[in-house]
Scaffold this active site. Structure first.
Site, PDB file in Angstrom:
ATOM      1  N   SER A 241       0.844  -1.310   0.061  1.00  0.00           N
ATOM      2  CA  SER A 241      -0.042  -0.053   0.121  1.00  0.00           C
ATOM      3  C   SER A 241       0.688   1.348   0.125  1.00  0.00           C
ATOM      4  O   SER A 241       0.526   2.502  -0.593  1.00  0.00           O
ATOM      5  CB  SER A 241      -0.817   0.063   1.216  1.00  0.00           C
ATOM      6  N   HIS A 271      -1.869  -9.206   2.061  1.00  0.00           N
ATOM      7  CA  HIS A 271      -1.663  -7.852   2.753  1.00  0.00           C
ATOM      8  C   HIS A 271      -2.841  -7.636   3.717  1.00  0.00           C
ATOM      9  O   HIS A 271      -3.239  -8.353   4.566  1.00  0.00           O
ATOM     10  CB  HIS A 271      -1.636  -6.611   1.624  1.00  0.00           C
ATOM     11  N   HIS A 318       5.726 -12.718   7.616  1.00  0.00           N
ATOM     12  CA  HIS A 318       6.032 -11.335   7.293  1.00  0.00           C
ATOM     13  C   HIS A 318       7.322 -11.350   6.308  1.00  0.00           C
ATOM     14  O   HIS A 318       8.186 -12.131   6.380  1.00  0.00           O
ATOM     15  CB  HIS A 318       6.173 -10.354   8.462  1.00  0.00           C
ATOM     16  N   ARG A 327       2.919  -4.393  16.825  1.00  0.00           N
ATOM     17  CA  ARG A 327       1.358  -4.057  16.754  1.00  0.00           C
ATOM     18  C   ARG A 327       0.567  -5.055  17.276  1.00  0.00           C
ATOM     19  O   ARG A 327      -0.670  -4.884  17.643  1.00  0.00           O
ATOM     20  CB  ARG A 327       1.269  -3.715  15.269  1.00  0.00           C
ATOM     21  N   ASP A 373      -2.225  -8.499  11.765  1.00  0.00           N
ATOM     22  CA  ASP A 373      -3.770  -8.772  11.358  1.00  0.00           C
ATOM     23  C   ASP A 373      -4.106 -10.002  12.296  1.00  0.00           C
ATOM     24  O   ASP A 373      -5.324 -10.260  12.145  1.00  0.00           O
ATOM     25  CB  ASP A 373      -3.841  -9.349  10.079  1.00  0.00           C
ATOM     26  N   ARG A 399      -4.276   3.409   7.259  1.00  0.00           N
ATOM     27  CA  ARG A 399      -2.920   3.477   6.641  1.00  0.00           C
ATOM     28  C   ARG A 399      -2.902   4.913   5.726  1.00  0.00           C
ATOM     29  O   ARG A 399      -1.837   5.357   5.465  1.00  0.00           O
ATOM     30  CB  ARG A 399      -3.261   2.286   5.435  1.00  0.00           C
ATOM     31  N   ARG A 419      11.059   4.570 -11.854  1.00  0.00           N
ATOM     32  CA  ARG A 419      11.315   3.625 -13.085  1.00  0.00           C
ATOM     33  C   ARG A 419      12.439   2.683 -12.886  1.00  0.00           C
ATOM     34  O   ARG A 419      13.448   2.899 -13.265  1.00  0.00           O
ATOM     35  CB  ARG A 419      11.307   4.614 -14.376  1.00  0.00           C
TER      36      ARG A 419
HETATM   37  N1  HAX Z   1       1.314 -19.754   6.314  1.00  0.00           N
HETATM   38  C1  HAX Z   1       1.777 -20.891   5.506  1.00  0.00           C
HETATM   39  N2  HAX Z   1       2.773 -20.673   4.728  1.00  0.00           N
HETATM   40  C2  HAX Z   1       3.556 -19.325   4.822  1.00  0.00           C
HETATM   41  C3  HAX Z   1       2.947 -18.438   5.477  1.00  0.00           C
HETATM   42  C4  HAX Z   1       2.104 -18.700   6.469  1.00  0.00           C
HETATM   43  N3  HAX Z   1       1.527 -17.734   7.289  1.00  0.00           N
HETATM   44  N4  HAX Z   1       4.092 -17.375   5.729  1.00  0.00           N
HETATM   45  C5  HAX Z   1       4.715 -17.681   4.729  1.00  0.00           C
HETATM   46  N5  HAX Z   1       4.522 -19.128   4.219  1.00  0.00           N
HETATM   47  C6  HAX Z   1       5.241 -19.464   2.975  1.00  0.00           C
HETATM   48  C7  HAX Z   1       4.923 -18.757   1.788  1.00  0.00           C
HETATM   49  O1  HAX Z   1       3.843 -18.735   1.187  1.00  0.00           O
HETATM   50  C8  HAX Z   1       6.371 -19.512   1.143  1.00  0.00           C
HETATM   51  O2  HAX Z   1       5.890 -20.477   0.285  1.00  0.00           O
HETATM   52  P1  HAX Z   1       6.513 -21.153  -0.999  1.00  0.00           P
HETATM   53  O3  HAX Z   1       7.878 -21.016  -1.108  1.00  0.00           O
HETATM   54  O4  HAX Z   1       5.705 -22.242  -1.265  1.00  0.00           O
HETATM   55  O5  HAX Z   1       6.041 -19.987  -2.039  1.00  0.00           O
HETATM   56  C9  HAX Z   1       7.452 -19.568   2.125  1.00  0.00           C
HETATM   57  O6  HAX Z   1       6.519 -19.807   3.424  1.00  0.00           O
HETATM   58  C10 HAX Z   1       8.359 -18.535   2.258  1.00  0.00           C
HETATM   59  O7  HAX Z   1       7.770 -17.542   2.606  1.00  0.00           O
HETATM   60  P2  HAX Z   1       8.316 -16.222   3.308  1.00  0.00           P
HETATM   61  O8  HAX Z   1       9.613 -15.864   2.572  1.00  0.00           O
HETATM   62  O9  HAX Z   1       8.507 -16.583   4.712  1.00  0.00           O
HETATM   63  O10 HAX Z   1       7.426 -15.119   3.266  1.00  0.00           O
HETATM   64  P3  HAX Z   1       7.034 -13.786   2.207  1.00  0.00           P
HETATM   65  O11 HAX Z   1       7.902 -12.853   2.429  1.00  0.00           O
HETATM   66  O12 HAX Z   1       6.989 -14.571   0.690  1.00  0.00           O
HETATM   67  O13 HAX Z   1       5.553 -13.530   2.378  1.00  0.00           O
HETATM   68  C11 HAX Z   1       3.671 -13.168   3.737  1.00  0.00           C
HETATM   69  C12 HAX Z   1       5.207 -12.870   3.481  1.00  0.00           C
HETATM   70  C13 HAX Z   1       3.138 -12.061   4.719  1.00  0.00           C
HETATM   71  C14 HAX Z   1       2.844 -12.752   2.380  1.00  0.00           C
HETATM   72  C15 HAX Z   1       3.546 -14.555   4.228  1.00  0.00           C
HETATM   73  O14 HAX Z   1       4.130 -14.596   5.533  1.00  0.00           O
HETATM   74  C16 HAX Z   1       1.701 -15.003   4.296  1.00  0.00           C
HETATM   75  O15 HAX Z   1       1.252 -15.506   3.195  1.00  0.00           O
HETATM   76  N6  HAX Z   1       1.338 -14.821   5.611  1.00  0.00           N
HETATM   77  C17 HAX Z   1      -0.178 -15.089   5.590  1.00  0.00           C
HETATM   78  C18 HAX Z   1      -0.735 -13.769   5.171  1.00  0.00           C
HETATM   79  C19 HAX Z   1      -0.788 -12.826   6.056  1.00  0.00           C
HETATM   80  O16 HAX Z   1      -0.814 -12.758   7.179  1.00  0.00           O
HETATM   81  N7  HAX Z   1      -0.488 -11.706   5.593  1.00  0.00           N
HETATM   82  C20 HAX Z   1      -0.467 -10.270   6.273  1.00  0.00           C
HETATM   83  C21 HAX Z   1       0.818  -9.595   6.225  1.00  0.00           C
HETATM   84  C22 HAX Z   1       1.035  -8.505   7.109  1.00  0.00           C
HETATM   85  C23 HAX Z   1       0.495  -7.320   6.322  1.00  0.00           C
HETATM   86  O17 HAX Z   1       0.902  -6.988   5.376  1.00  0.00           O
HETATM   87  N8  HAX Z   1      -0.658  -6.922   6.747  1.00  0.00           N
HETATM   88  O18 HAX Z   1      -1.278  -6.062   5.977  1.00  0.00           O
END
Ligand code: HAX
Length: 439
Positions: A241, A271, A318, A327, A373, A399, A419
């Site tokens: 965002s 997100h 994260h 938070r 969250d 936000r 860019r």
């Molecule tokens: N549950 C299951 N698997 C998860 C996970 C979770 N909570 N968090 C990470 N992973 C997985 C990823 O999907 C990724 O899998 P693949 O290799 O198969 O693609 C692997 O673990 C490595 O990921 P990472 O490097 O630890 O995490 P990323 O930086 O790629 O992603 C995310 C960060 C927040 C998107 C991820 O942790 C996630 O999907 N969490 C659940 C959704 C969530 O809570 N989102 C909110 C985040 C905070 C925010 O922005 N709030 O607005």
């Protein structure tokens, strides 16, 4: 010029001098290399943005202009008799790089209140949308609908100089933030409360008035809103965002266009939408297990089922953080103070005990700890706000404060069009092979 705008202009001059000095005299300073993994992996860890309103440390969590959340809960001004900071105060801090007094925060309250009237066409547009339109879609569309009033867009059309554009951005941002609670409350009451709308009150602060218009007049809920709208404001510049606001704004799109785009990013389940997903998932857990307070063993089984189905555990993990999100901790403190026996809060606590171990077992999750969250929905459900599809709108209202304070600064500093360079797979393969077989 309003007093607030004039104060900002004086204060921001120092920031502009520092920016110009870096650009002119230190552009060649090396910040280190990055690798193909980062190019393919969503640019993790690459320094690519200047962003001053907040900075995220992986181990410690967020700091706003150098202050942690516990420090801000103590130091930021509160409404008379209040216990949580005013979101107006953190906005002032982010924009001005200066801790505000209560009078400063109140000046922000008055500025936003004086601009809070929403043009009728926005409500007419919302009323025309199908009732099943997701609240985040309604929110983004309402912001876009106000773009017709952008002073920035008009000033650009009229030939305003680049040096003065920040002034129109400042005006648009104040108007937009002033109106957001009214718009969000309208969407809530339209979608879930039969369109039984509640008029704003003139004697309440920004967050208190928002709680009132949503239909939650309990003092405790107002406290929760002040905390909620303070801690969700900003999370440095690279999150979807914040980065979207910066990116779209860099084309000299106005605040409405930039913020609406940011909200479309916040509406993604990885997100901001994660806050609705957490409660949806917990409600489903209660349904599947067949009781309102499952045991740890039952919760563990449900988490494993979620992972086996190839889904993520919402609220955990994260991209930057490597510890429990402060938070989350701030919200847990609030829960322990006001609702320690709430069943959803107890489930959130049990998840905290169980989820990290299971995520660690996968061997791939870099951060097994809860993010913001994981807790927010439990607090809202406690006060009766069970319509979880709406939760991300609350996040969006908050936000706005961080990303739009930054957007004013972007135009004040005159940041350039974003860019970054992209490369093709062939280019990377060639690079990889030249590293393996140097000439
Ligand atoms: N549950 C299951 N698997 C998860 C996970 C979770 N909570 N968090 C990470 N992973 C997985 C990823 O999907 C990724 O899998 P693949 O290799 O198969 O693609 C692997 O673990 C490595 O990921 P990472 O490097 O630890 O995490 P990323 O930086 O790629 O992603 C995310 C960060 C927040 C998107 C991820 O942790 C996630 O999907 N969490 C659940 C959704 C969530 O809570 N989102 C909110 C985040 C905070 C925010 O922005 N709030 O607005």
């Amino acid at each position: 010029m309003s007093e607030f705008k004039e104060r900002f202009a004086q204060r921001a001059e120092k920031m502009r001098n520092e920016y110009q000095d870096l650009k002119k005299n230190h552009s060649e300073v090396d910040l280190g290399n990055y690798n193909i993994g980062q190019v393919l992996g969503g640019m993790r860890g690459m320094i690519g943005l200047l962003y001053d309103t907040s900075a995220l440390d992986p181990e410690e969590g967020i700091r706003f202009r150098g202050y942690s959340i516990p420090e801000l809960r103590e130091k930021l001004p509160k409404v008379p008799g209040g216990t949580e900071p005013m979101p107006e105060a953190i906005f002032y801090l982010m924009l001005m790089d200066e801790l505000p007094s209560y009078e400063d925060a109140d000046m922000v309250t008055r500025t936003w209140r004086s601009r809070s009237d929403v043009p009728n066409h926005v409500f007419t547009m919302l009323d025309g949308l199908p009732m099943n339109t997701h609240p985040m879609t309604q929110f983004s569309m309402a912001v876009m609908a106000m773009q017709s009033e952008s002073m920035f867009a008009r000033a650009y059309q009229d030939g305003a100089s680049k040096a003065n554009l920040w002034e129109y951005m400042f005006e648009d941002v104040m108007t937009l933030i002033g109106r957001l609670p009214r718009i969000a409350a309208y969407i809530y009451r339209r979608t879930y409360k039969n369109g039984d709308h509640i008029a704003p009150l003139d004697n309440l602060d920004w967050a208190g008035n928002f709680a009132h218009m949503l239909g939650y007049d309990q003092d405790e809920f107002k406290k929760l809103m002040r905390l909620y709208l303070t801690i969700h404001v900003d999370h440095e510049g690279g999150n979807v965002s914040a980065h979207t606001t910066r990116l779209v704004g860099s084309a000299l799109s106005d605040a409405y266009l930039s913020f609406s785009a940011a909200m479309n990013g916040l509406a993604g389940p990885l997100h901001g939408l994660a806050n609705q997903e957490v409660i949806r998932w917990i409600f489903d857990l209660q349904k599947v297990i067949g009781k309102s307070l499952p045991t740890k063993e039952e919760i563990e089984k449900y988490i494993r089922k979620t992972l086996d189905e190839g889904r993520v555990v919402p609220g955990y993990g994260h991209a930057v953080l490597r510890k429990t999100d402060p938070r989350f901790t701030a919200q847990h403190d609030f829960a322990m103070k006001y609702m320690p026996n709430d069943e959803i809060v107890q489930i959130v606590s049990m998840l905290y005990d169980v989820v990290p171990g299971i995520l660690n077992e996968t061997g791939k999750v870099k951060n097994p700890w809860p993010n913001v969250d994981a807790h927010s929905g439990a607090l809202l459900v406690h006060y009766g706000m069970v319509e979880y599809d709406f939760y991300t709108v609350l996040f969006g209202v908050s936000r706005s404060l961080g990303v739009l304070a930054s957007l004013i600064l972007d135009r004040y500093l005159g940041l350039p069009l974003e860019r970054p360079k992209s490369v093709t797979t062939k280019f990377l393969l060639k690079k990889a092979s030249s590293m393996q077989n140097p000439a």
